[in-house]
Design a protein around this motif. Structure first.
Motif, PDB file in Angstrom:
ATOM      1  N   ASP A 191       6.065  45.518 146.308  1.00  0.00           N
ATOM      2  CA  ASP A 191       4.544  45.847 146.467  1.00  0.00           C
ATOM      3  C   ASP A 191       3.749  44.808 145.542  1.00  0.00           C
ATOM      4  O   ASP A 191       2.729  44.358 146.322  1.00  0.00           O
ATOM      5  CB  ASP A 191       4.413  47.193 145.910  1.00  0.00           C
ATOM      6  CG  ASP A 191       5.220  48.299 146.952  1.00  0.00           C
ATOM      7  OD1 ASP A 191       5.430  47.936 148.016  1.00  0.00           O
ATOM      8  OD2 ASP A 191       4.963  49.406 146.395  1.00  0.00           O
ATOM      9  N   ARG A 220      -3.296  44.918 155.948  1.00  0.00           N
ATOM     10  CA  ARG A 220      -3.261  45.230 157.172  1.00  0.00           C
ATOM     11  C   ARG A 220      -2.917  44.153 158.367  1.00  0.00           C
ATOM     12  O   ARG A 220      -2.354  44.349 159.380  1.00  0.00           O
ATOM     13  CB  ARG A 220      -4.586  45.892 157.681  1.00  0.00           C
ATOM     14  CG  ARG A 220      -5.075  47.143 156.892  1.00  0.00           C
ATOM     15  CD  ARG A 220      -3.973  48.283 156.891  1.00  0.00           C
ATOM     16  NE  ARG A 220      -3.895  48.686 158.371  1.00  0.00           N
ATOM     17  CZ  ARG A 220      -2.510  49.417 158.806  1.00  0.00           C
ATOM     18  NH1 ARG A 220      -1.747  49.311 158.492  1.00  0.00           N
ATOM     19  NH2 ARG A 220      -2.873  49.686 160.265  1.00  0.00           N
ATOM     20  N   ARG A 231       9.236  54.381 164.769  1.00  0.00           N
ATOM     21  CA  ARG A 231       7.939  55.054 164.339  1.00  0.00           C
ATOM     22  C   ARG A 231       7.573  55.899 165.404  1.00  0.00           C
ATOM     23  O   ARG A 231       7.840  55.469 166.538  1.00  0.00           O
ATOM     24  CB  ARG A 231       6.802  54.019 164.048  1.00  0.00           C
ATOM     25  CG  ARG A 231       6.956  53.144 162.806  1.00  0.00           C
ATOM     26  CD  ARG A 231       5.709  52.379 162.759  1.00  0.00           C
ATOM     27  NE  ARG A 231       5.950  51.617 161.215  1.00  0.00           N
ATOM     28  CZ  ARG A 231       5.393  50.381 161.349  1.00  0.00           C
ATOM     29  NH1 ARG A 231       4.795  49.825 161.941  1.00  0.00           N
ATOM     30  NH2 ARG A 231       5.872  49.730 160.235  1.00  0.00           N
ATOM     31  N   THR A 265       1.749  51.674 166.960  1.00  0.00           N
ATOM     32  CA  THR A 265       1.723  50.567 166.074  1.00  0.00           C
ATOM     33  C   THR A 265       1.174  49.326 166.794  1.00  0.00           C
ATOM     34  O   THR A 265       1.189  49.049 168.021  1.00  0.00           O
ATOM     35  CB  THR A 265       3.012  50.231 165.326  1.00  0.00           C
ATOM     36  OG1 THR A 265       3.997  49.804 166.387  1.00  0.00           O
ATOM     37  CG2 THR A 265       3.665  51.255 164.716  1.00  0.00           C
ATOM     38  N   ALA A 287       2.832  49.573 158.101  1.00  0.00           N
ATOM     39  CA  ALA A 287       2.398  50.962 158.462  1.00  0.00           C
ATOM     40  C   ALA A 287       1.175  51.243 157.314  1.00  0.00           C
ATOM     41  O   ALA A 287       1.145  50.842 156.152  1.00  0.00           O
ATOM     42  CB  ALA A 287       3.304  51.926 158.252  1.00  0.00           C
ATOM     43  N   ALA A 288       0.312  52.240 157.680  1.00  0.00           N
ATOM     44  CA  ALA A 288      -0.683  52.541 156.833  1.00  0.00           C
ATOM     45  C   ALA A 288      -0.124  53.121 155.432  1.00  0.00           C
ATOM     46  O   ALA A 288      -0.628  52.980 154.491  1.00  0.00           O
ATOM     47  CB  ALA A 288      -1.759  53.439 157.472  1.00  0.00           C
ATOM     48  N   THR A 289       0.785  53.891 155.715  1.00  0.00           N
ATOM     49  CA  THR A 289       1.634  54.501 154.554  1.00  0.00           C
ATOM     50  C   THR A 289       2.200  53.478 153.534  1.00  0.00           C
ATOM     51  O   THR A 289       2.021  53.635 152.532  1.00  0.00           O
ATOM     52  CB  THR A 289       2.539  55.580 155.004  1.00  0.00           C
ATOM     53  OG1 THR A 289       3.496  54.965 155.561  1.00  0.00           O
ATOM     54  CG2 THR A 289       2.489  56.612 155.705  1.00  0.00           C
ATOM     55  N   THR A 290       2.483  52.440 154.149  1.00  0.00           N
ATOM     56  CA  THR A 290       3.039  51.438 153.170  1.00  0.00           C
ATOM     57  C   THR A 290       1.802  50.766 152.550  1.00  0.00           C
ATOM     58  O   THR A 290       2.052  50.149 151.330  1.00  0.00           O
ATOM     59  CB  THR A 290       3.716  50.318 154.069  1.00  0.00           C
ATOM     60  OG1 THR A 290       4.995  50.972 154.708  1.00  0.00           O
ATOM     61  CG2 THR A 290       4.371  49.060 153.252  1.00  0.00           C
ATOM     62  N   ASN A 327      -0.866  52.040 151.905  1.00  0.00           N
ATOM     63  CA  ASN A 327      -1.279  52.741 150.668  1.00  0.00           C
ATOM     64  C   ASN A 327      -0.494  52.743 149.387  1.00  0.00           C
ATOM     65  O   ASN A 327      -1.004  53.021 148.372  1.00  0.00           O
ATOM     66  CB  ASN A 327      -1.477  54.326 151.330  1.00  0.00           C
ATOM     67  CG  ASN A 327      -2.641  54.403 152.129  1.00  0.00           C
ATOM     68  OD1 ASN A 327      -3.420  53.894 152.138  1.00  0.00           O
ATOM     69  ND2 ASN A 327      -2.496  55.572 153.073  1.00  0.00           N
ATOM     70  N   ARG A 328       0.949  52.695 149.822  1.00  0.00           N
ATOM     71  CA  ARG A 328       1.980  52.889 148.558  1.00  0.00           C
ATOM     72  C   ARG A 328       1.503  51.442 147.764  1.00  0.00           C
ATOM     73  O   ARG A 328       1.835  51.467 146.661  1.00  0.00           O
ATOM     74  CB  ARG A 328       3.367  52.809 149.156  1.00  0.00           C
ATOM     75  CG  ARG A 328       4.298  52.866 147.988  1.00  0.00           C
ATOM     76  CD  ARG A 328       5.678  52.622 148.534  1.00  0.00           C
ATOM     77  NE  ARG A 328       5.909  51.148 148.753  1.00  0.00           N
ATOM     78  CZ  ARG A 328       6.274  50.628 149.981  1.00  0.00           C
ATOM     79  NH1 ARG A 328       6.780  51.694 150.781  1.00  0.00           N
ATOM     80  NH2 ARG A 328       6.370  49.577 150.054  1.00  0.00           N
ATOM     81  N   HIS A 386      -2.597  71.451 154.659  1.00  0.00           N
ATOM     82  CA  HIS A 386      -1.438  71.021 155.078  1.00  0.00           C
ATOM     83  C   HIS A 386      -0.482  72.364 155.033  1.00  0.00           C
ATOM     84  O   HIS A 386       0.044  72.769 153.928  1.00  0.00           O
ATOM     85  CB  HIS A 386      -0.667  70.118 154.468  1.00  0.00           C
ATOM     86  CG  HIS A 386      -1.336  68.594 154.258  1.00  0.00           C
ATOM     87  ND1 HIS A 386      -1.265  67.667 155.427  1.00  0.00           N
ATOM     88  CD2 HIS A 386      -2.228  67.888 153.351  1.00  0.00           C
ATOM     89  CE1 HIS A 386      -2.108  66.761 155.254  1.00  0.00           C
ATOM     90  NE2 HIS A 386      -2.674  66.648 153.956  1.00  0.00           N
TER      91      HIS A 386
END
Length: 178
Positions: A51, A82, A92, A96, A110-113, A115-116, A155
């Motif tokens: 990261d 992005r 996925r 995408t 990915a958006a989750t990546t 964010n991480r 959730h």
């Protein structure tokens, strides 16, 4: 720039981010040693190194150093992340964005990546502030999501409230006949 992951004789793991000359980036090495001292798993250390490699590539493109990074650079960092192609095959279940690179077709991170990666960058800056290497506020500060406080049922588990029910216990009495 590459990530070095070696298993040491004592069973510990050495994880470092090496620059283009093959030398460890000392501030990241200190951060990864800090995470290892906090007993993070080797997989976590490797993930943080990869990261932060994205962050250092962003610095290379922008001509920045880690101590020059400030809040105004956060939006260009997000835009950069992005736009980074991911050549790893993914399965996925969402739409995408695909792109063509000199190496062939690729999808975007990915958006989750993303964010991480941003969470890793924030943790890195928390470390350098804690270590006394930086004397200003974190350029990417984590803040709680107020929407989570307002919408408690955001959730729900698959079974709804059924999974939160306590089991019914019934007392059974047996009469003896005399």
């Amino acid at each position: 720039m590459r990530v070095l992951h070696q298993r040491q004789n004592g069973g510990s793991h050495l994880v470092e981010l090496l620059d283009d000359a093959g030398e460890p980036i000392e501030v990241i090495s200190g951060f990864l040693r800090f995470l290892a001292a906090r007993d993070c798993s080797p997989n976590t250390l490797v993930s943080y190194a990869y990261d932060l490699r994205h962050l250092w590539r962003f610095f290379g493109e922008r001509g920045l150093t880690w101590d020059q990074f400030a809040p105004p650079h956060a939006i260009p960092l997000l835009e950069y992340l992005r736009s980074v192609p991911s050549r790893r095959p993914r399965h996925r279940m969402v739409l995408t964005v695909a792109t063509v690179t000199p190496d062939g077709p690729a999808t975007k991170l990915a958006a989750t990546t993303v964010n991480r990666i941003l969470a890793a960058v924030s943790s890195f800056y928390e470390y350098v502030i804690l270590a006394g290497l930086l004397d200003r506020a974190n350029p990417i500060e984590k803040r709680p999501d107020p929407a989570l406080q307002r919408v408690s049922e955001r959730h729900q588990p698959f079974m709804g409230r059924a999974s939160r029910q306590r089991p019914v216990r019934r007392a059974v009495r047996v009469k003896t006949v005399q």
